[in-house]
Design a protein around this motif. Structure first.
Motif, short mmCIF file in Angstrom:
data_model
loop_
_atom_site.label_atom_id
_atom_site.label_comp_id
_atom_site.label_asym_id
_atom_site.label_seq_id
_atom_site.Cartn_x
_atom_site.Cartn_y
_atom_site.Cartn_z
N UNK A 204 10.44 50.20 45.88
CA UNK A 204 11.17 49.05 46.43
C UNK A 204 12.47 48.80 45.65
N UNK A 205 12.40 48.89 44.33
CA UNK A 205 13.59 48.56 43.52
C UNK A 205 14.74 49.52 43.80
N UNK A 206 14.44 50.82 43.88
CA UNK A 206 15.54 51.76 44.12
C UNK A 206 16.06 51.62 45.54
N UNK A 207 15.16 51.35 46.49
CA UNK A 207 15.66 51.16 47.85
C UNK A 207 16.62 49.98 47.92
N UNK A 208 16.25 48.91 47.22
CA UNK A 208 17.11 47.71 47.25
C UNK A 208 18.43 47.96 46.55
N UNK A 209 18.41 48.69 45.43
CA UNK A 209 19.70 48.89 44.73
C UNK A 209 20.56 49.93 45.43
N UNK B 62 18.44 47.16 51.12
CA UNK B 62 17.43 46.75 52.11
C UNK B 62 16.06 46.85 51.45
N UNK B 63 15.08 46.12 52.01
CA UNK B 63 13.71 46.37 51.58
C UNK B 63 13.29 47.70 52.20
N UNK B 64 12.18 48.27 51.69
CA UNK B 64 11.71 49.52 52.29
C UNK B 64 11.36 49.31 53.77
N UNK B 65 10.77 48.16 54.08
CA UNK B 65 10.40 47.93 55.48
C UNK B 65 11.64 47.80 56.38
N UNK B 66 12.70 47.19 55.84
CA UNK B 66 13.93 47.13 56.64
C UNK B 66 14.51 48.53 56.85
N UNK C 230 17.82 61.58 56.99
CA UNK C 230 17.66 60.14 56.74
C UNK C 230 17.19 59.94 55.30
N UNK C 231 17.54 58.78 54.75
CA UNK C 231 17.14 58.55 53.35
C UNK C 231 16.57 57.16 53.16
N UNK C 232 15.49 57.11 52.41
CA UNK C 232 14.99 55.84 51.85
C UNK C 232 14.19 56.18 50.60
N UNK C 233 13.91 55.15 49.82
CA UNK C 233 13.17 55.36 48.59
C UNK C 233 11.72 54.92 48.76
N UNK C 234 10.84 55.57 48.02
CA UNK C 234 9.44 55.13 48.05
C UNK C 234 9.22 53.97 47.07
#
Ligand code: COA
Ligand code: ZN
Length: 317
Positions: free
Chosen positions: A105-110, A114-118, A99-103
């Motif tokens: 917020x800006x990189x997660x959104x780009x 999604x926001x990090x919480x989403x 699974x992947x997400x960013x720590x």
């Protein structure tokens, strides 16, 4: 002196190919992965189950996963950003979902829109379902050592995200230096703190060589106790949604350095060098690997003939 056994994860067919303009044919991807399966890697990140609009280069993820020959001693993983991706990955019987997400917020959104919480909410739902199956779960945390839009992300924030995933039962976490912002003392501090706080998690470090520090960062992580590393054949790699991103630490350079220093990587350097030599033909350009150009440290050369003549005449003069 033989030093400890490391686990090397090959990511070229995911992190590498995702960033290439030329689409690598499905058959060529399958042939390359089959070849890599014979090289001694602990894990191969085969592809990603992302939106084909976001990552067109990996739009053939199902076909690739279904057609590769899988060995029992290699973990075949795939990157997954959302529930749709998890369903697709499970339908192909991957060994692991990464699974992947960013720590940040800006990189997660780009990257994930999604926001990090989403993102976290989707990943939590995936984990609760996949946790009931034999498929393992790793979470790759992007921008863990710096975000190209926000700068430094505090270690407390990074470890806070690790904690949230540890609390819901993931097997492993990968700390990703998405755009090569990490430096050795930072890596040692973050790796040491993560190992101390999460002794039961499998921790992997994922470096990019954007600023030439990837091998130095690897040694620093090793000295802190990390023994799992992502690396990319030829030094391919980069996130298309991170400004300035370039290739991962190059697998053959990493293996060459670590074996010289007495570590056991399990990876057959000769075999990966011959696989790496195929990459320019697949992607249509040269690769960053310096080892591919220079050869191994003791790949010796015949003495150039004019100098050989000079040496002889010097001896017999
Ligand atoms: N696999 C295949 N298709 C997917 C998908 C997935 N995992 N997730 C979404 N889609 C499709 C939807 O079905 C929809 O298709 P449609 O336009 O034909 O109806 C379309 O993509 C948009 O879906 P939506 O949920 O609105 O996604 P989005 O456009 O907001 O994008 C992500 C979100 C996460 C799917 C996308 O940004 C993505 O795949 N990012 C990955 C980036 C990446 O891999 N970066 C490098 C690695 S770090
Ligand atoms: Zn990466």
């Amino acid at each position: 002196m033989t030093r400890k056994r490391l686990r090397i994860h090959e990511v070229a067919t995911r992190d590498g190919f995702q960033n290439e303009a030329r689409f690598v044919d499905t058959d060529a991807k399958v042939a390359l992965i089959d070849r890599l399966s014979e090289c001694g890697y602990a894990k191969i990140e085969v592809t990603s189950f992302t939106s084909p609009k976001a990552i067109p280069a990996l739009r053939d993820a199902e076909a690739v996963m279904h057609n590769i020959k899988r060995r029992d001693d290699v973990v075949y993983t795939a990157l997954v950003p959302n529930i749709r991706g998890a369903e697709r990955a499970l339908s192909c019987h991957v060994d692991e979902i990464n699974l992947v997400m960013s720590v940040s917020e800006s990189h997660n959104r780009s990257n994930l829109r999604m926001t990090r919480e989403q993102s976290f909410a989707q990943l939590r739902d995936i984990i609760s379902v996949v946790g009931q199956t034999p498929v393992s779960i790793n979470v790759s945390l992007s921008t863990a050592m710096g975000c190209p839009m926000e700068g430094d992300i505090s270690p407390e924030q990074v470890l806070g995200w690790v904690q949230r995933f540890a609390d819901i039962g993931v097997h492993g976490i990968t700390l990703c230096d998405t755009t090569g912002m990490a430096f050795p003392s930072q890596v040692a501090a973050l790796s040491g703190a993560a190992l101390k706080r999460f002794p039961d998690l499998e921790l992997t470090l994922h470096f990019h060589n954007t600023r030439g520090m990837a091998l130095a960062n690897t040694l620093s992580a090793l000295s802190a106790g990390i023994n799992r590393f992502d690396a990319s054949l030829g030094g391919l790699g980069g996130c298309p949604y991170a400004p300035g991103a370039t290739g991962n630490v190059c697998t053959e350079e990493l293996v060459h350095m670590l074996e010289l220093d007495g570590y056991q990587t399990g990876v057959d350097l000769e075999k990966i060098l011959s696989a790496s030599a195929l990459l320019p033909g697949l992607i249509g350009h040269d690769v960053p690997s310096q080892l591919l150009k220079a050869g191994r440290r003791l790949d010796l050369h015949p003495m150039p003939s004019p100098c050989a003549g000079t040496a002889e005449s010097a001896v017999f003069a």
